[in-house]
Scaffold this motif. Structure first.
Motif, PDB file in Angstrom:
ATOM      1  N   LEU A 260       0.868  -1.167   0.000  1.00 27.75           N
ATOM      2  CA  LEU A 260       0.000   0.000   0.000  1.00 27.75           C
ATOM      3  C   LEU A 260       0.913   1.228   0.000  1.00 27.75           C
ATOM      4  CD1 LEU A 260      -2.388  -1.361   2.733  1.00 27.75           C
ATOM      5  CD2 LEU A 260      -3.039  -0.982   0.359  1.00 27.75           C
ATOM      6  N   ILE A 261       0.947   1.947  -1.116  1.00 32.00           N
ATOM      7  CA  ILE A 261       1.978   2.964  -1.322  1.00 32.00           C
ATOM      8  C   ILE A 261       1.362   4.317  -1.654  1.00 32.00           C
ATOM      9  CG2 ILE A 261       3.973   3.649  -2.696  1.00 32.00           C
ATOM     10  CD1 ILE A 261       4.548   1.173  -1.073  1.00 32.00           C
ATOM     11  N   GLY A 262       1.627   5.305  -0.795  1.00 30.27           N
ATOM     12  CA  GLY A 262       1.378   6.698  -1.141  1.00 30.27           C
ATOM     13  C   GLY A 262       2.534   7.191  -1.981  1.00 30.27           C
ATOM     14  N   ASN A 284      11.931   7.928  -4.495  1.00 28.40           N
ATOM     15  CA  ASN A 284      10.909   8.100  -5.533  1.00 28.40           C
ATOM     16  C   ASN A 284       9.923   6.932  -5.445  1.00 28.40           C
ATOM     17  OD1 ASN A 284       9.339   8.499  -7.781  1.00 28.40           O
ATOM     18  ND2 ASN A 284      11.053   8.683  -9.217  1.00 28.40           N
ATOM     19  N   TYR A 285       8.903   7.086  -4.615  1.00 32.76           N
ATOM     20  CA  TYR A 285       7.999   5.965  -4.338  1.00 32.76           C
ATOM     21  C   TYR A 285       7.085   5.622  -5.509  1.00 32.76           C
ATOM     22  CZ  TYR A 285       9.349   5.059   0.449  1.00 32.76           C
ATOM     23  OH  TYR A 285      10.054   4.673   1.564  1.00 32.76           O
ATOM     24  N   SER A 286       6.907   6.522  -6.442  1.00 30.61           N
ATOM     25  CA  SER A 286       6.108   6.168  -7.623  1.00 30.61           C
ATOM     26  C   SER A 286       6.818   5.113  -8.459  1.00 30.61           C
ATOM     27  CB  SER A 286       5.833   7.414  -8.466  1.00 30.61           C
ATOM     28  OG  SER A 286       7.048   7.982  -8.938  1.00 30.61           O
ATOM     29  N   VAL A 287       8.139   5.025  -8.304  1.00 24.47           N
ATOM     30  CA  VAL A 287       8.930   3.994  -8.967  1.00 24.47           C
ATOM     31  C   VAL A 287       9.210   2.835  -8.025  1.00 24.47           C
ATOM     32  CG1 VAL A 287      11.168   3.482 -10.035  1.00 24.47           C
ATOM     33  CG2 VAL A 287       9.996   5.644 -10.556  1.00 24.47           C
ATOM     34  N   LEU A 288       9.554   3.145  -6.778  1.00 20.59           N
ATOM     35  CA  LEU A 288       9.979   2.111  -5.829  1.00 20.59           C
ATOM     36  C   LEU A 288       8.871   1.113  -5.519  1.00 20.59           C
ATOM     37  CD1 LEU A 288      11.996   4.328  -3.318  1.00 20.59           C
ATOM     38  CD2 LEU A 288      12.929   2.629  -4.909  1.00 20.59           C
ATOM     39  N   ARG A 290       6.415   0.069  -7.449  1.00 17.58           N
ATOM     40  CA  ARG A 290       6.237  -0.853  -8.578  1.00 17.58           C
ATOM     41  C   ARG A 290       7.423  -1.801  -8.714  1.00 17.58           C
ATOM     42  NH1 ARG A 290       3.506   3.242 -13.119  1.00 17.58           N
ATOM     43  NH2 ARG A 290       1.866   4.019 -11.705  1.00 17.58           N
ATOM     44  N   GLU A 291       8.632  -1.289  -8.501  1.00 21.90           N
ATOM     45  CA  GLU A 291       9.805  -2.151  -8.566  1.00 21.90           C
ATOM     46  C   GLU A 291       9.749  -3.234  -7.499  1.00 21.90           C
ATOM     47  OE1 GLU A 291      13.217   0.915 -10.351  1.00 21.90           O
ATOM     48  OE2 GLU A 291      13.188   0.414  -8.203  1.00 21.90           O
ATOM     49  N   THR A 292       9.328  -2.864  -6.308  1.00 21.06           N
ATOM     50  CA  THR A 292       9.276  -3.831  -5.207  1.00 21.06           C
ATOM     51  C   THR A 292       8.191  -4.863  -5.436  1.00 21.06           C
ATOM     52  OG1 THR A 292      10.093  -2.133  -3.699  1.00 21.06           O
ATOM     53  CG2 THR A 292       9.069  -4.077  -2.711  1.00 21.06           C
ATOM     54  N   ALA A 293       7.035  -4.438  -5.894  1.00 20.95           N
ATOM     55  CA  ALA A 293       5.951  -5.385  -6.172  1.00 20.95           C
ATOM     56  C   ALA A 293       6.386  -6.402  -7.226  1.00 20.95           C
ATOM     57  CB  ALA A 293       4.709  -4.644  -6.634  1.00 20.95           C
ATOM     58  N   ALA A 294       7.192  -5.965  -8.183  1.00 23.58           N
ATOM     59  CA  ALA A 294       7.670  -6.878  -9.222  1.00 23.58           C
ATOM     60  C   ALA A 294       8.681  -7.885  -8.669  1.00 23.58           C
ATOM     61  CB  ALA A 294       8.292  -6.086 -10.367  1.00 23.58           C
ATOM     62  N   LYS A 295       9.378  -7.526  -7.595  1.00 29.47           N
ATOM     63  CA  LYS A 295      10.383  -8.418  -7.020  1.00 29.47           C
ATOM     64  C   LYS A 295       9.758  -9.514  -6.152  1.00 29.47           C
ATOM     65  CE  LYS A 295      13.963  -4.812  -6.630  1.00 29.47           C
ATOM     66  NZ  LYS A 295      14.733  -3.997  -5.638  1.00 29.47           N
ATOM     67  N   ILE A 296       8.626  -9.237  -5.516  1.00 33.03           N
ATOM     68  CA  ILE A 296       8.016 -10.182  -4.574  1.00 33.03           C
ATOM     69  C   ILE A 296       7.053 -11.082  -5.332  1.00 33.03           C
ATOM     70  CG2 ILE A 296       6.618 -10.434  -2.483  1.00 33.03           C
ATOM     71  CD1 ILE A 296       7.590  -7.651  -1.642  1.00 33.03           C
ATOM     72  N   PRO A 297       7.258 -12.385  -5.309  1.00 33.89           N
ATOM     73  CA  PRO A 297       6.399 -13.292  -6.073  1.00 33.89           C
ATOM     74  C   PRO A 297       4.916 -13.130  -5.702  1.00 33.89           C
ATOM     75  CG  PRO A 297       8.338 -14.450  -5.279  1.00 33.89           C
ATOM     76  CD  PRO A 297       8.352 -13.107  -4.621  1.00 33.89           C
ATOM     77  N   LEU A 301      -0.127  -4.560  -5.617  1.00 38.37           N
ATOM     78  CA  LEU A 301       0.222  -3.181  -5.314  1.00 38.37           C
ATOM     79  C   LEU A 301      -1.009  -2.297  -5.434  1.00 38.37           C
ATOM     80  CD1 LEU A 301       2.288  -0.793  -4.944  1.00 38.37           C
ATOM     81  CD2 LEU A 301       2.535  -0.834  -7.446  1.00 38.37           C
ATOM     82  N   VAL A 302      -1.232  -1.483  -4.401  1.00 38.72           N
ATOM     83  CA  VAL A 302      -2.242  -0.426  -4.452  1.00 38.72           C
ATOM     84  C   VAL A 302      -1.518   0.895  -4.262  1.00 38.72           C
ATOM     85  CG1 VAL A 302      -4.274   0.583  -3.369  1.00 38.72           C
ATOM     86  CG2 VAL A 302      -4.072  -1.908  -3.550  1.00 38.72           C
ATOM     87  N   GLU A 303      -1.655   1.793  -5.228  1.00 41.01           N
ATOM     88  CA  GLU A 303      -1.013   3.094  -5.161  1.00 41.01           C
ATOM     89  C   GLU A 303      -2.048   4.181  -4.871  1.00 41.01           C
ATOM     90  OE1 GLU A 303       2.828   3.062  -8.033  1.00 41.01           O
ATOM     91  OE2 GLU A 303       0.887   3.053  -9.083  1.00 41.01           O
ATOM     92  N   PHE A 304      -1.659   5.098  -3.997  1.00 37.83           N
ATOM     93  CA  PHE A 304      -2.459   6.285  -3.707  1.00 37.83           C
ATOM     94  C   PHE A 304      -1.658   7.472  -4.241  1.00 37.83           C
ATOM     95  CE2 PHE A 304      -3.066   3.223  -0.197  1.00 37.83           C
ATOM     96  CZ  PHE A 304      -4.415   2.939  -0.355  1.00 37.83           C
ATOM     97  N   THR A 305      -2.031   7.942  -5.414  1.00 32.84           N
ATOM     98  CA  THR A 305      -1.175   8.889  -6.128  1.00 32.84           C
ATOM     99  C   THR A 305      -1.179  10.284  -5.512  1.00 32.84           C
ATOM    100  OG1 THR A 305      -2.987   9.389  -7.655  1.00 32.84           O
ATOM    101  CG2 THR A 305      -1.424   7.644  -8.299  1.00 32.84           C
TER     102      THR A 305
END
Length: 331
Positions: A260-262, A284-288, A290-297, A301-305
């Motif tokens: 859950l990422i702001g 830069n959490y708008s990138v971090l 998504r990168e982290t969600a891709a690393k964890i099998p 990801l839910v983003e709060f922009t």
């Protein structure tokens, strides 16, 4: 500035060669009764404060552990804990050693592994064999380490704006001696905390209700006896999270995972004392996210922009709607 040697005078007593560090005298009111788990760690007899919140409407036989961030305490999870309780969960909310109502040792080797071990010790004392783990900020970094150390205990992992999604050292953050980190901590006051939280947690907005968490933190630094020890523990914790990255191990996580990422967040340990060119690369959490969600099998990801580092506070309804949608769906 008080010396580290002065802090050692805070030792209360010694029993059979082990230093006894009692629970904190901090009298901040918690929303539920505070209990204590006594443990021996690093030749210290310590007390780990926690709340054990029972389900209020119906029971699901499910337990969730809420892990606070570096600038927070267990009490800051009140809103989330109440919602989980009415949703049928037993909710365990600890204060980590060195924080809030727990013992504040004058000398302790802080590590994510040690804090995870302490947390598991608490769960074992309560005969809890499996949990969901929800962390925020440093608590998310700790939750990740807990999940890696205890994969058979952790069924679900929920990370709310974690720190540690990047290796700050490798990106150029200079190491800062603990003595200087301690000096920084001793300068902490209402203005420094509010300015930091306003810029990072709440996207340069402010509401009067945010002041409760600022004042809670300020009161810890101003404790007449424990304040300098708390500040020193915070310096040691900063060093621990800076030098103990988890980002390289996200691919090893086996638990069902939600991030859950702001995305307006810009938190990065060491950013304040880094050169401008390094600062520009960090947080830069708008990138971090998504990168982290891709690393964890299998991670979701839910983003709060439009939210910052503390989405559970800044927009509680939207945050908890996303949390419960996932919990209900994944089981």
């Amino acid at each position: 500035m008080r010396s580290v040697a002065c802090l050692l005078t805070l030792v209360v007593s010694t029993v059979l060669g082990q230093t006894v560090v009692p629970p904190s005298t901090w009298n901040y009111t918690y929303p539920w009764p505070v209990k204590y788990h006594n443990l021996t760690s690093q030749r210290l007899n310590l007390s780990m404060a926690y709340m054990d919140v029972a389900p209020t409407s119906y029971a699901t036989n499910k337990t969730i552990v809420l892990l606070h961030g570096k600038n927070f305490c267990g009490a800051t999870w009140e809103d989330t804990a109440r919602r989980l309780s009415t949703h049928g969960y037993r909710v365990i909310v600890p204060d980590q050693i060195g924080f809030c109502k727990s013992s504040k040792p004058p000398a302790y080797q802080f590590s994510l592994q040690q804090l995870a071990f302490n947390t598991n010790s608490l769960l074992q004392s309560l005969d809890i064999a499996q949990v969901k783990v929800l962390g925020h900020s440093m608590g998310s970094m700790l939750a990740t380490r807990f999940t890696l150390m205890y994969p058979d205990v952790t069924s679900h992992l929920i990370l709310t704006n974690p720190i540690g999604l990047e290796d700050w050292k490798a990106l150029g953050v200079p190491w800062r001696p603990i003595d200087l980190l301690y000096a920084d901590e001793l300068k902490t006051n209402y203005t420094t905390i509010r300015n930091y939280q306003q810029a990072t947690y709440y996207v340069n907005t402010w509401k009067p209700e945010y002041d409760v968490w600022v004042n809670m933190l300020v009161s810890l630094y101003h404790l007449p006896v424990e304040g300098p020890t708390f500040a020193y523990n915070m310096a040691l914790t900063t060093d621990a999270v800076l030098t103990q990255p988890v980002t390289y191990e996200f691919g090893l996580v086996k638990a069902k995972t939600l991030l859950l990422i702001g995305t307006k967040d810009n938190t990065a340990i060491g950013k304040a004392w880094s050169p401008p060119a390094v600062q520009a690369k960090l947080g830069n959490y708008s990138v971090l996210g998504r990168e982290t969600a891709a690393k964890i099998p299998g991670a979701e990801l839910v983003e709060f922009t439009d939210l910052g580092h503390a989405p559970q506070v800044q927009d509680s309804e939207r945050y908890h709607e996303a949390l419960f949608e996932w919990l209900d769906r994944v089981g």
